[in-house]
Design an enzyme around this catalytic site. Sequence first.
Site, mmCIF file in Angstrom:
data_model
loop_
_atom_site.group_PDB
_atom_site.id
_atom_site.type_symbol
_atom_site.label_atom_id
_atom_site.label_comp_id
_atom_site.label_asym_id
_atom_site.label_seq_id
_atom_site.Cartn_x
_atom_site.Cartn_y
_atom_site.Cartn_z
ATOM 1 N N LYS A 22 0.845 -1.209 0.000
ATOM 2 C CA LYS A 22 0.000 0.000 0.000
ATOM 3 C C LYS A 22 0.876 1.254 0.000
ATOM 4 C CE LYS A 22 -3.383 2.321 2.908
ATOM 5 N NZ LYS A 22 -4.160 2.272 4.152
ATOM 6 N N GLU A 61 10.972 -4.490 3.945
ATOM 7 C CA GLU A 61 11.051 -5.903 3.558
ATOM 8 C C GLU A 61 10.640 -6.070 2.097
ATOM 9 O OE1 GLU A 61 9.504 -4.634 6.160
ATOM 10 O OE2 GLU A 61 9.758 -5.856 7.965
ATOM 11 N N GLY A 87 -4.361 -2.024 5.618
ATOM 12 C CA GLY A 87 -3.603 -3.151 5.074
ATOM 13 C C GLY A 87 -4.200 -4.494 5.460
ATOM 14 N N ARG A 88 -4.566 -4.642 6.729
ATOM 15 C CA ARG A 88 -5.038 -5.953 7.202
ATOM 16 C C ARG A 88 -6.475 -6.246 6.762
ATOM 17 N NH1 ARG A 88 -3.716 -2.299 10.985
ATOM 18 N NH2 ARG A 88 -5.276 -1.510 12.433
ATOM 19 N N GLU A 109 -3.172 -6.268 15.526
ATOM 20 C CA GLU A 109 -2.762 -4.953 15.034
ATOM 21 C C GLU A 109 -3.922 -3.962 15.195
ATOM 22 O OE1 GLU A 109 -1.351 -3.977 10.799
ATOM 23 O OE2 GLU A 109 0.538 -4.374 11.796
ATOM 24 N N HIS A 117 -2.117 -32.624 19.954
ATOM 25 C CA HIS A 117 -0.911 -33.341 20.367
ATOM 26 C C HIS A 117 0.186 -32.365 20.752
ATOM 27 C CE1 HIS A 117 -2.613 -37.192 19.072
ATOM 28 N NE2 HIS A 117 -3.247 -36.426 18.193
ATOM 29 N N LYS A 147 10.581 0.222 13.268
ATOM 30 C CA LYS A 147 11.042 0.592 11.924
ATOM 31 C C LYS A 147 12.028 1.748 12.009
ATOM 32 C CE LYS A 147 6.615 -0.590 9.712
ATOM 33 N NZ LYS A 147 5.463 -0.087 8.987
HETATM 34 O O1 LIG Z 1 1.319 -2.698 2.336
HETATM 35 P P1 LIG Z 1 2.460 -2.048 3.048
HETATM 36 O O2 LIG Z 1 2.364 -0.542 3.006
HETATM 37 O O3 LIG Z 1 3.784 -2.520 2.500
HETATM 38 O O4 LIG Z 1 2.398 -2.436 4.567
HETATM 39 C C1 LIG Z 1 2.510 -3.758 4.985
HETATM 40 C C2 LIG Z 1 2.070 -3.931 6.411
HETATM 41 O O5 LIG Z 1 2.837 -3.093 7.262
HETATM 42 C C3 LIG Z 1 2.004 -2.510 8.259
HETATM 43 O O6 LIG Z 1 1.770 -1.188 7.928
HETATM 44 C C4 LIG Z 1 2.614 -2.484 9.614
HETATM 45 O O7 LIG Z 1 3.507 -3.495 9.871
HETATM 46 C C5 LIG Z 1 0.711 -3.324 8.164
HETATM 47 O O8 LIG Z 1 -0.374 -2.684 8.689
HETATM 48 C C6 LIG Z 1 0.643 -3.554 6.701
HETATM 49 O O9 LIG Z 1 -0.292 -4.540 6.377
#
Ligand SMILES: O=P(O)(O)OC[C@H]1O[C@](O)(CO)[C@@H](O)[C@@H]1O
Length: 553
Positions: free
Chosen positions: A210, A216, A271-272, A357, A388, A516
């Site tokens: 987003k 990452e 995002g979630r 979150e 188990h 971050k």
């Molecule tokens: O889609 P993006 O902006 O890369 O964010 C990835 C994820 O990082 C966060 O902003 C926080 O870790 C989440 O809410 C989100 O889903």
Amino acid sequence: MPAHPEVLTSKPEWQTLKEHRQRLDGVLMKDLFNQDPGRAKRYFIEGAGLSLDFSKNRITDDVLDALLALASSCNLEARREALLSGKRVNVTEDRPALHTALRNPGTDAITVDGENVVAEVQRTLQRMETLVEEVLGQHRTGYTGKPFTDVVSIGIGGSYLGPKLVGEALQPYAQAGIRCHYVANIDGTEICEALRQVNPETTLFLIQSKSFRTQETLENSKVAKQWFLDHCGDEQAVSQHFMAVTANVPAAQDFGIDPENVFPMWDWVGGRYSLWSAIGLPIAFSVGMTNFRALLAGAHAMDQHFREAPLAKNLPVVMAMLGIWYTNFWAAETHAILPYDHYLRSLPDHLQQLDMESNGKSVTQAGTPLAWQSGPVIWGGVGANGQHAYHQLIHQGTRLIPADFIIPLKTHNPVATHHADLFANCLSQSRAMMAGKSLEEARAELKAEGRDESEIEQLAPHKVIPGNKPSNTLTMEKVTPETVGALIALYEHRTFVQGVIWDVDSFDQWGVELGKQLGKGILPRLLGEEDGTQASDSSTDHLIELFRSTGSV
Ligand SMILES: O=P(O)(O)OC[C@H]1O[C@](O)(CO)[C@@H](O)[C@@H]1O
């Protein structure tokens, strides 16, 4: 700062619930079942293709009434309408949270800043459909003219967990031709292993972010692009093989992605909550657009149920309020998600992010410290494997762990008596949690085994299962696009309702920012590029030295 006196814990409804909590001390669910043959049927509700048996909870009718009265006293109905109609319910970011618009069939208009977002969503779905048909129909090809065989989806958090869950859940609906791979972690192993499995000539990379700022995702995307260029050697071909889903189009363009290949995200989708948007493209590649639209339809059916069903028959509301009951009145610290279905194996991971979150917060919407507990730890795993492993603690540990059992009535893979076996396991676990085993029963059991008196005395206490452990059982006819859509939407609304009660902003996530920020200062020190001006501590400094001493970079 003290909490405002008008807040949650001062409400008469809260006080009533505290009294019920006292009254139910020592009351056993198994006795409630024995006294009331109609209990199971009375505490059974349905909606959007899902059924909920919530009879194995520490409740009576007056507890349920009091929980729903608390919900109403927190203006749940008005807050629900605010959510669904696009009001700015994400107060700290001053935005709506309109994931429900993503599954609106297009008949309603929902306006944000003068724009009908439902129309925009429908246009995007149409673009997704065109792309998916071109790729699955082999009309869109890679740089050597070969059809695409693999999609590598690069994204993390909400840009990863939802698509992965649904892609797995709908495996029986998979279309021939495309394999989806997911890369999330900034652990070189993940991207390297994914790249080892694919061919640059036939692989489409989907950068899912987003913000297009997530470390990452960007670092993994750079590695993927370099790998691609190393094989193909033609910068022009990048536009054929790289696509993005983002709200940050300029950043995607800077990365080298053709704007034609950028699918939109909007700041009114968290995002979630985004798997329903173009972030769901890996799902659509896996199962086709017809099934993706069926997933949306299932979620929309749950939205309608959430909006229209009376509170007492409203699945998300009842499940949310039961969660409030255990978190705030019985001091439960965690909540277990136990899907008894291999296809739903990633549900606990997705719900962990969705819930933790959203409701892992310590201040009210107005910024005052909470004087009550908010979101619990969400965890779990697929049954019967968990039986188990951690079920021992659920049955005999010292903690109270409410659980949701989730199981389809029919399987996609009837083999031997497996599904009946699985169902029996599921029911036996919820019954064992509820009924337990008394000391007398343990003694009688040992006696029947022929143990002598001293053995019985010694062993019986270890065999006692206290019982009275609460659980819900959610069922659906089968794991289908519609029921998976409804199931995920159910938990989204459950999370929202709990956020309303706790008076937190369920749509921001400021807590993830500090790590971050600090990472930006630590990385150059690990790389030996600077000594570090950022405030640190001896533990962090020592671990940085340890890393550098290995000379691993
Ligand atoms: O889609 P993006 O902006 O890369 O964010 C990835 C994820 O990082 C966060 O902003 C926080 O870790 C989440 O809410 C989100 O889903």
